[in-house]
Scaffold this motif. Structure first.
Motif, PDB file in Angstrom:
ATOM      1  N   ASN A  46       0.808  -1.216   0.000  1.00 36.77           N
ATOM      2  CA  ASN A  46       0.000   0.000   0.000  1.00 36.77           C
ATOM      3  C   ASN A  46       0.846   1.273   0.000  1.00 36.77           C
ATOM      4  O   ASN A  46       0.331   2.350  -0.245  1.00 36.77           O
ATOM      5  CB  ASN A  46      -0.979  -0.007   1.173  1.00 36.77           C
ATOM      6  CG  ASN A  46      -2.086  -0.996   0.927  1.00 36.77           C
ATOM      7  OD1 ASN A  46      -2.756  -0.944  -0.091  1.00 36.77           O
ATOM      8  ND2 ASN A  46      -2.268  -1.927   1.842  1.00 36.77           N
ATOM      9  N   LYS A  47       2.128   1.164   0.275  1.00 36.92           N
ATOM     10  CA  LYS A  47       3.038   2.305   0.130  1.00 36.92           C
ATOM     11  C   LYS A  47       3.571   2.381  -1.298  1.00 36.92           C
ATOM     12  O   LYS A  47       3.920   3.451  -1.778  1.00 36.92           O
ATOM     13  CB  LYS A  47       4.203   2.189   1.103  1.00 36.92           C
ATOM     14  CG  LYS A  47       3.812   2.398   2.542  1.00 36.92           C
ATOM     15  CD  LYS A  47       5.011   2.261   3.441  1.00 36.92           C
ATOM     16  CE  LYS A  47       4.603   2.411   4.904  1.00 36.92           C
ATOM     17  NZ  LYS A  47       5.713   2.145   5.804  1.00 36.92           N
ATOM     18  N   ALA A  48       3.627   1.234  -1.969  1.00 41.97           N
ATOM     19  CA  ALA A  48       4.166   1.189  -3.331  1.00 41.97           C
ATOM     20  C   ALA A  48       3.129   1.540  -4.384  1.00 41.97           C
ATOM     21  O   ALA A  48       3.470   2.113  -5.415  1.00 41.97           O
ATOM     22  CB  ALA A  48       4.727  -0.201  -3.613  1.00 41.97           C
ATOM     23  N   ALA A  49       1.861   1.196  -4.146  1.00 40.65           N
ATOM     24  CA  ALA A  49       0.830   1.375  -5.173  1.00 40.65           C
ATOM     25  C   ALA A  49      -0.343   2.183  -4.641  1.00 40.65           C
ATOM     26  O   ALA A  49      -0.690   2.104  -3.464  1.00 40.65           O
ATOM     27  CB  ALA A  49       0.334   0.018  -5.660  1.00 40.65           C
ATOM     28  N   LYS A  50      -0.941   2.933  -5.529  1.00 38.85           N
ATOM     29  CA  LYS A  50      -2.149   3.699  -5.236  1.00 38.85           C
ATOM     30  C   LYS A  50      -3.266   3.169  -6.138  1.00 38.85           C
ATOM     31  O   LYS A  50      -3.000   2.650  -7.218  1.00 38.85           O
ATOM     32  CB  LYS A  50      -1.929   5.183  -5.542  1.00 38.85           C
ATOM     33  CG  LYS A  50      -0.779   5.803  -4.800  1.00 38.85           C
ATOM     34  CD  LYS A  50      -1.231   6.295  -3.461  1.00 38.85           C
ATOM     35  CE  LYS A  50      -0.147   7.029  -2.715  1.00 38.85           C
ATOM     36  NZ  LYS A  50       0.625   6.231  -1.819  1.00 38.85           N
ATOM     37  N   PRO A  51      -4.528   3.302  -5.714  1.00 43.46           N
ATOM     38  CA  PRO A  51      -5.626   2.868  -6.588  1.00 43.46           C
ATOM     39  C   PRO A  51      -5.518   3.524  -7.961  1.00 43.46           C
ATOM     40  O   PRO A  51      -5.240   4.712  -8.077  1.00 43.46           O
ATOM     41  CB  PRO A  51      -6.878   3.326  -5.842  1.00 43.46           C
ATOM     42  CG  PRO A  51      -6.459   3.324  -4.406  1.00 43.46           C
ATOM     43  CD  PRO A  51      -5.020   3.778  -4.423  1.00 43.46           C
ATOM     44  N   GLY A  52      -5.689   2.705  -8.986  1.00 50.83           N
ATOM     45  CA  GLY A  52      -5.590   3.177 -10.364  1.00 50.83           C
ATOM     46  C   GLY A  52      -4.259   2.869 -11.015  1.00 50.83           C
ATOM     47  O   GLY A  52      -4.125   2.976 -12.230  1.00 50.83           O
ATOM     48  N   ASP A  53      -3.259   2.478 -10.237  1.00 50.85           N
ATOM     49  CA  ASP A  53      -1.946   2.148 -10.795  1.00 50.85           C
ATOM     50  C   ASP A  53      -1.980   0.791 -11.495  1.00 50.85           C
ATOM     51  O   ASP A  53      -2.673  -0.132 -11.055  1.00 50.85           O
ATOM     52  CB  ASP A  53      -0.875   2.076  -9.700  1.00 50.85           C
ATOM     53  CG  ASP A  53      -0.472   3.441  -9.172  1.00 50.85           C
ATOM     54  OD1 ASP A  53      -0.795   4.459  -9.811  1.00 50.85           O
ATOM     55  OD2 ASP A  53       0.167   3.477  -8.105  1.00 50.85           O
ATOM     56  N   TYR A  54      -1.219   0.695 -12.578  1.00 46.15           N
ATOM     57  CA  TYR A  54      -1.008  -0.611 -13.211  1.00 46.15           C
ATOM     58  C   TYR A  54      -0.021  -1.386 -12.365  1.00 46.15           C
ATOM     59  O   TYR A  54       0.890  -0.801 -11.778  1.00 46.15           O
ATOM     60  CB  TYR A  54      -0.430  -0.447 -14.624  1.00 46.15           C
ATOM     61  CG  TYR A  54      -1.364   0.214 -15.598  1.00 46.15           C
ATOM     62  CD1 TYR A  54      -2.520  -0.430 -16.030  1.00 46.15           C
ATOM     63  CD2 TYR A  54      -1.089   1.479 -16.097  1.00 46.15           C
ATOM     64  CE1 TYR A  54      -3.379   0.174 -16.929  1.00 46.15           C
ATOM     65  CE2 TYR A  54      -1.944   2.091 -16.998  1.00 46.15           C
ATOM     66  CZ  TYR A  54      -3.088   1.429 -17.409  1.00 46.15           C
ATOM     67  OH  TYR A  54      -3.929   2.035 -18.290  1.00 46.15           O
ATOM     68  N   VAL A  55      -0.206  -2.697 -12.266  1.00 46.53           N
ATOM     69  CA  VAL A  55       0.727  -3.524 -11.502  1.00 46.53           C
ATOM     70  C   VAL A  55       1.214  -4.689 -12.351  1.00 46.53           C
ATOM     71  O   VAL A  55       0.500  -5.182 -13.224  1.00 46.53           O
ATOM     72  CB  VAL A  55       0.101  -4.057 -10.192  1.00 46.53           C
ATOM     73  CG1 VAL A  55      -0.218  -2.919  -9.242  1.00 46.53           C
ATOM     74  CG2 VAL A  55      -1.120  -4.891 -10.452  1.00 46.53           C
TER      75      VAL A  55
END
Length: 130
Positions: A46-55
């Motif tokens: 949750n520190k690396a990604a935010k909602p809407g980010d591609y993973v």
């Protein structure tokens, strides 16, 4: 057969085409491409990604394989352990939220921590400072 690929997410491109993971507009906030290495460096997803980010698909595979999923359908995954409990006005009770991923074309998008079988994060009430 494609000869051009995005250097960030690996999507096949036509000559001169700009990958969607690199496009930004004022109406749509910038979407980043989060890799497994980004996750490891941050120490917390949750520190690396935010909602809407591609993973990266490897992240989704890891989330799917660490515990039995809470919900899994074609192109949809919710992690098996609740992240938190939030008030759900639809059911008038506190309900668990789960890390949620949706496949859009060849890429996975992180939707945030959503209620079961949902794809949008619940609104969190503003805390009043005293």
């Amino acid at each position: 057969m494609h000869n051009y690929f995005c250097d960030q997410c690996g999507s096949a491109l036509d000559p001169g085409e700009i990958c969607e993971c690199k496009r930004t507009t004022e109406a749509q906030p910038e979407k980043r491409f989060v890799t497994y290495a980004d996750w490891e460096a941050a120490g917390d997803f949750n520190k690396a990604a935010k909602p809407g980010d591609y993973v990266e698909e490897r992240i989704v595979d890891e989330m799917r394989d660490c515990l039995p999923p809470a919900s899994m359908k074609a192109g949809y995954l919710q992690v098996g352990e609740p992240y938190s409990h939030e008030y759900d006005p639809r059911s008038n009770r506190w309900s668990p939220t789960f890390g949620t991923f949706v496949k859009s074309g060849p890429r996975w998008i992180y939707c945030g921590n959503c209620f079961l079988n949902d794809t949008t994060e619940p609104p969190r009430p503003e805390r009043k400072e005293k």
